[in-house]
Structures are given as C-alpha cells and as structure tokens.
Scaffold this motif. Structure first.
Motif, PDB file in Angstrom:
ATOM      1  N   VAL A 231       3.392   6.459  -5.339  1.00  0.00           N
ATOM      2  CA  VAL A 231       3.309   6.682  -6.775  1.00  0.00           C
ATOM      3  C   VAL A 231       2.042   7.458  -7.123  1.00  0.00           C
ATOM      4  CG1 VAL A 231       3.186   5.580  -9.034  1.00  0.00           C
ATOM      5  CG2 VAL A 231       4.681   4.627  -7.272  1.00  0.00           C
ATOM      6  N   ALA A 232       0.920   7.091  -6.502  1.00  0.00           N
ATOM      7  CA  ALA A 232      -0.347   7.772  -6.787  1.00  0.00           C
ATOM      8  C   ALA A 232      -0.283   9.245  -6.408  1.00  0.00           C
ATOM      9  CB  ALA A 232      -1.485   7.079  -6.051  1.00  0.00           C
ATOM     10  N   GLU A 233       0.359   9.547  -5.294  1.00  0.00           N
ATOM     11  CA  GLU A 233       0.483  10.947  -4.871  1.00  0.00           C
ATOM     12  C   GLU A 233       1.295  11.754  -5.884  1.00  0.00           C
ATOM     13  OE1 GLU A 233       2.113  10.869  -0.952  1.00  0.00           O
ATOM     14  OE2 GLU A 233       0.287  10.029  -0.052  1.00  0.00           O
ATOM     15  N   GLU A 234       2.375  11.168  -6.383  1.00  0.00           N
ATOM     16  CA  GLU A 234       3.203  11.872  -7.372  1.00  0.00           C
ATOM     17  C   GLU A 234       2.437  12.049  -8.687  1.00  0.00           C
ATOM     18  OE1 GLU A 234       6.492  13.838  -9.044  1.00  0.00           O
ATOM     19  OE2 GLU A 234       5.873  13.441  -6.962  1.00  0.00           O
ATOM     20  N   ILE A 235       1.729  11.018  -9.117  1.00  0.00           N
ATOM     21  CA  ILE A 235       0.946  11.114 -10.346  1.00  0.00           C
ATOM     22  C   ILE A 235      -0.129  12.188 -10.211  1.00  0.00           C
ATOM     23  CG2 ILE A 235      -0.797   9.889 -11.720  1.00  0.00           C
ATOM     24  CD1 ILE A 235       0.954   7.393 -11.480  1.00  0.00           C
ATOM     25  N   THR A 236      -0.784  12.227  -9.058  1.00  0.00           N
ATOM     26  CA  THR A 236      -1.815  13.245  -8.823  1.00  0.00           C
ATOM     27  C   THR A 236      -1.217  14.647  -8.886  1.00  0.00           C
ATOM     28  OG1 THR A 236      -3.048  11.702  -7.415  1.00  0.00           O
ATOM     29  CG2 THR A 236      -3.583  14.030  -7.214  1.00  0.00           C
TER      30      THR A 236
ATOM     31  N   ALA B  59      -8.644  -0.508  -6.136  1.00  0.00           N
ATOM     32  CA  ALA B  59      -9.894   0.220  -5.900  1.00  0.00           C
ATOM     33  C   ALA B  59      -9.687   1.324  -4.868  1.00  0.00           C
ATOM     34  CB  ALA B  59     -10.985  -0.743  -5.450  1.00  0.00           C
ATOM     35  N   ASP B  60      -8.885   1.057  -3.858  1.00  0.00           N
ATOM     36  CA  ASP B  60      -8.589   2.077  -2.842  1.00  0.00           C
ATOM     37  C   ASP B  60      -7.853   3.259  -3.459  1.00  0.00           C
ATOM     38  OD1 ASP B  60      -9.780   0.487  -0.932  1.00  0.00           O
ATOM     39  OD2 ASP B  60      -7.895  -0.303  -0.136  1.00  0.00           O
ATOM     40  N   ILE B  61      -6.894   2.986  -4.346  1.00  0.00           N
ATOM     41  CA  ILE B  61      -6.172   4.063  -5.036  1.00  0.00           C
ATOM     42  C   ILE B  61      -7.143   4.887  -5.881  1.00  0.00           C
ATOM     43  CG2 ILE B  61      -4.484   4.539  -6.865  1.00  0.00           C
ATOM     44  CD1 ILE B  61      -3.205   3.902  -4.163  1.00  0.00           C
TER      45      ILE B  61
ATOM     46  N   GLU C 172       0.828  -1.197   0.000  1.00  0.00           N
ATOM     47  CA  GLU C 172       0.000   0.000   0.000  1.00  0.00           C
ATOM     48  C   GLU C 172       0.868   1.256   0.000  1.00  0.00           C
ATOM     49  OE1 GLU C 172      -2.634  -0.273   3.308  1.00  0.00           O
ATOM     50  OE2 GLU C 172      -3.892  -1.841   2.388  1.00  0.00           O
ATOM     51  N   GLN C 173       2.010   1.191   0.677  1.00  0.00           N
ATOM     52  CA  GLN C 173       2.893   2.352   0.758  1.00  0.00           C
ATOM     53  C   GLN C 173       3.435   2.745  -0.604  1.00  0.00           C
ATOM     54  OE1 GLN C 173       6.500   1.762   3.006  1.00  0.00           O
ATOM     55  NE2 GLN C 173       6.910   3.950   3.194  1.00  0.00           N
ATOM     56  N   VAL C 174       3.925   1.764  -1.370  1.00  0.00           N
ATOM     57  CA  VAL C 174       4.459   2.067  -2.696  1.00  0.00           C
ATOM     58  C   VAL C 174       3.362   2.590  -3.611  1.00  0.00           C
ATOM     59  CG1 VAL C 174       5.489   1.086  -4.777  1.00  0.00           C
ATOM     60  CG2 VAL C 174       6.406   0.482  -2.531  1.00  0.00           C
ATOM     61  N   LEU C 175       2.190   1.959  -3.581  1.00  0.00           N
ATOM     62  CA  LEU C 175       1.073   2.427  -4.407  1.00  0.00           C
ATOM     63  C   LEU C 175       0.726   3.871  -4.086  1.00  0.00           C
ATOM     64  CD1 LEU C 175      -1.491  -0.529  -4.588  1.00  0.00           C
ATOM     65  CD2 LEU C 175       0.260   0.104  -6.243  1.00  0.00           C
ATOM     66  N   SER C 176       0.668   4.194  -2.815  1.00  0.00           N
ATOM     67  CA  SER C 176       0.294   5.551  -2.403  1.00  0.00           C
ATOM     68  C   SER C 176       1.354   6.576  -2.803  1.00  0.00           C
ATOM     69  CB  SER C 176       0.066   5.604  -0.888  1.00  0.00           C
ATOM     70  OG  SER C 176      -1.050   4.816  -0.522  1.00  0.00           O
TER      71      SER C 176
ATOM     72  N   TYR D 188      -7.601   8.812  -4.784  1.00  0.00           N
ATOM     73  CA  TYR D 188      -6.908   9.789  -5.620  1.00  0.00           C
ATOM     74  C   TYR D 188      -7.674  10.179  -6.886  1.00  0.00           C
ATOM     75  CZ  TYR D 188      -2.998   8.641  -2.567  1.00  0.00           C
ATOM     76  OH  TYR D 188      -2.204   8.450  -1.470  1.00  0.00           O
ATOM     77  N   GLY D 189      -8.775   9.504  -7.159  1.00  0.00           N
ATOM     78  CA  GLY D 189      -9.569   9.835  -8.336  1.00  0.00           C
ATOM     79  C   GLY D 189      -8.876   9.507  -9.644  1.00  0.00           C
ATOM     80  N   LEU D 190      -7.981   8.507  -9.625  1.00  0.00           N
ATOM     81  CA  LEU D 190      -7.233   8.133 -10.812  1.00  0.00           C
ATOM     82  C   LEU D 190      -7.929   7.003 -11.566  1.00  0.00           C
ATOM     83  CD1 LEU D 190      -3.658   8.070  -9.257  1.00  0.00           C
ATOM     84  CD2 LEU D 190      -4.565   9.817 -10.794  1.00  0.00           C
ATOM     85  N   ARG D 191      -7.863   7.063 -12.872  1.00  0.00           N
ATOM     86  CA  ARG D 191      -8.298   5.915 -13.664  1.00  0.00           C
ATOM     87  C   ARG D 191      -7.271   4.795 -13.509  1.00  0.00           C
ATOM     88  NH1 ARG D 191      -9.290   7.469 -19.631  1.00  0.00           N
ATOM     89  NH2 ARG D 191      -7.613   8.980 -19.310  1.00  0.00           N
ATOM     90  N   ILE D 192      -7.708   3.566 -13.714  1.00  0.00           N
ATOM     91  CA  ILE D 192      -6.879   2.398 -13.433  1.00  0.00           C
ATOM     92  C   ILE D 192      -6.723   1.531 -14.681  1.00  0.00           C
ATOM     93  CG2 ILE D 192      -6.674   0.267 -12.071  1.00  0.00           C
ATOM     94  CD1 ILE D 192      -6.330   2.753 -10.364  1.00  0.00           C
ATOM     95  N   LEU D 193      -5.491   1.056 -14.895  1.00  0.00           N
ATOM     96  CA  LEU D 193      -5.206   0.036 -15.911  1.00  0.00           C
ATOM     97  C   LEU D 193      -4.527  -1.130 -15.214  1.00  0.00           C
ATOM     98  CD1 LEU D 193      -3.665   0.424 -19.436  1.00  0.00           C
ATOM     99  CD2 LEU D 193      -2.559  -1.094 -17.785  1.00  0.00           C
ATOM    100  N   THR D 194      -4.977  -2.337 -15.517  1.00  0.00           N
ATOM    101  CA  THR D 194      -4.288  -3.526 -15.014  1.00  0.00           C
ATOM    102  C   THR D 194      -4.384  -4.617 -16.056  1.00  0.00           C
ATOM    103  OG1 THR D 194      -3.929  -4.877 -13.025  1.00  0.00           O
ATOM    104  CG2 THR D 194      -6.202  -4.697 -13.807  1.00  0.00           C
ATOM    105  N   ASP D 195      -3.483  -5.598 -15.980  1.00  0.00           N
ATOM    106  CA  ASP D 195      -3.468  -6.653 -16.983  1.00  0.00           C
ATOM    107  C   ASP D 195      -4.123  -7.927 -16.454  1.00  0.00           C
ATOM    108  OD1 ASP D 195      -1.364  -6.812 -15.204  1.00  0.00           O
ATOM    109  OD2 ASP D 195       0.190  -7.072 -16.717  1.00  0.00           O
TER     110      ASP D 195
END
Length: 270
Positions: free
Chosen positions: A34-39, A79-81, A28-32, A85-92
């Motif tokens: 990255v998400a904060e920087e992208i935002t 889903a939490d991200i 969760e820490q790494v995801l957050s 953060y209101g980001l759209r999501i892509l996953t494989d």
C-alpha cells in the motif's frame, strides 16, 4: 480559534488532503504494498497522501475478529513505513495511555467515532501536540461536533479536524447526510469525508461488518460537492481477503483513479 466556551468558528478554505491505507495492520507485506502505491500516486499527482492503519481495532464486532499486532509492534511497523517511504502517518487510539506513544510515530491522532465524546481521550490526544482528527459518531449531527472540538481545544490542541462517516439508519445500515459537511465547516476548516466507512453495513455480516464498496467513488464526489476539504479511503490490495472491513475497502488499484477524479473536479465554494 479561541480555546474557551466562546470559540469563534470559521469557514476559511483549505487545500484538500487525502488519507489512505489498510484498515488494520495485517503484515509488513500489505503495509509495504500500500505504501509503495501511495508513494507512486503522490509522485504522479503531486500530492501528499497521509498513510493510515490501525495497530489495534478495539471495536470489532466479534471477540474472534482480528484486532491487529498491538501498540508496541504496530507502532514499530508504522515507524518503518514512515522511515522507508517518507509518508506522514495517521492512526487511531482507544485509550488515554495510548496517546503519547502513538504521537511519537503518528502525525495525526484519530479519535474513533464511538469515542468522540470521551473527554479524557480527547484531552490526552490534544496534549501530545499532534493534529487530532475526530470522527463524527453515527448518532450525532454535524452541529453536535462543536463540543468535542471545544474539549480538544480546551486541552491545548493546535489543530483539530472533523470526519464525516455516516449516521445510523435503522439496524445494520448507515446513511450520509451531506449537510453535515458544511455544518462542520462552520466549526473547523478541515472536514474529511470517510468515503469507505460510510458505505458500511455495521454488524450485518453475521459476526462481522459488511458493506458495499461500489459506492465509494460516488461518496467522495458527493462530499466534494458539499465542500469537504479532505478524503479518507481505507484501501487494500485484496479487499475480499482483508482481515478487517474488506467489504467496504477500496481496491488498491483503484485508489489513484478515484483521487485523480477528485482533483479534476471544481471545488465547492464555501
């Protein structure tokens, strides 16, 4: 685009998109982080970077390699991200049964390069109604990708993207033929350059994939010169200690600079 064997291909222009995130969900820490920087980059540059990360890396080199938290936990973390953060999501996805649950979180479902000719997987992704991003196999040409696109459209896909990520060049190496980009733009209007996987050295790290991240910015600029309408960056706050694809991931603190350089360059005419 018509959904039959006589599909009319187009080269209409599209505004560039950006996709970025860690290769695999580590924590969760790494995801957050990255998400904060992208935002922050989105706010600064007025863009809408799509957040990417994998809940499972089913194609790791070694059985001992880290694969991710799995479908259920991984989708909850994504889903939490999305919610925070209101980001759209892509996953494989790698299996047909993963398409529907993944589509409940992801805005874009990605078909891995090695699986881009798997008819049932393409059809399952298409039937969800989500955008389908098909990565070009390392053993196919850009023109060959009309057939995976036909399969997805025939199954009802409303929007299909193609992604260039290099071709096999002997053993443990890739080379990018940038002519694949305009070739694929004759098939779909959205062609993404995978700027980080294209600098991989598959299996060259003694049981894991190696790479050379210093060429990532140049890969992006070259792709833009050939008309790419999207750019894909795997990024991590500490790539040297990432659990997957670290050697070819862009350091997170360089992401904004690379994207800004692309926005400042003129877009190639098609």
């Amino acid at each position: 685009m018509e959904r039959n064997s006589d599909i009319a291909f187009t080269t209409r222009k599209a505004s560039p998109i950006f996709i970025a995130g860690p290769c695999v969900i580590e924590s969760e820490q790494v995801l957050s982080m990255v998400a904060e920087e992208i935002t922050a980059i989105n706010a600064q540059l007025g863009i809408d970077i799509i957040f990417k990360s994998s809940f499972d890396k089913a194609n790791r080199t070694s059985v001992a390699s880290y694969r991710g938290p799995g479908l259920e936990r991984g989708l909850q973390m994504l889903a939490d991200i999305k919610s925070r953060y209101g980001l759209r999501i892509l996953t494989d996805i790698h299996e047909t049964w993963q398409a529907q649950p993944a589509s409940e979180v992801a805005d874009v479902l990605q078909i891995p390069a090695f699986l881009c000719r798997q008819t049932d997987l393409l059809a399952a992704a298409a039937r969800t109604g989500r955008t389908v991003n098909i990565k070009k196999a390392q053993f196919l040409s850009g023109r060959d990708m009309r057939y995976p696109v036909e399969k997805a459209l025939d199954a009802g896909a409303s929007e299909v993207w193609l992604t260039e990520r290099g071709n096999c060049f002997g053993y443990n190496n890739l080379v990018v033929d940038f002519r694949n980009i305009p070739d694929m733009l004759e098939i779909v209007p959205r062609v993404v350059m995978d700027c980080t996987h294209s600098v991989q050295r598959p299996g060259a790290g003694g049981g894991h994939t190696s790479g050379d991240r210093r060429f990532v910015p140049q890969m992006a600029l070259a792709a833009q010169a050939f008309g790419a309408t999207g750019f894909f960056f795997e990024t991590h706050p500490d790539p040297d200690h990432a659990l997957s694809d670290g050697p070819n991931m862009l350091p997170l603190d360089q992401l904004g600079k690379v994207i800004k350089s692309l926005l400042q360059m003129p877009v190639a005419e098609q």
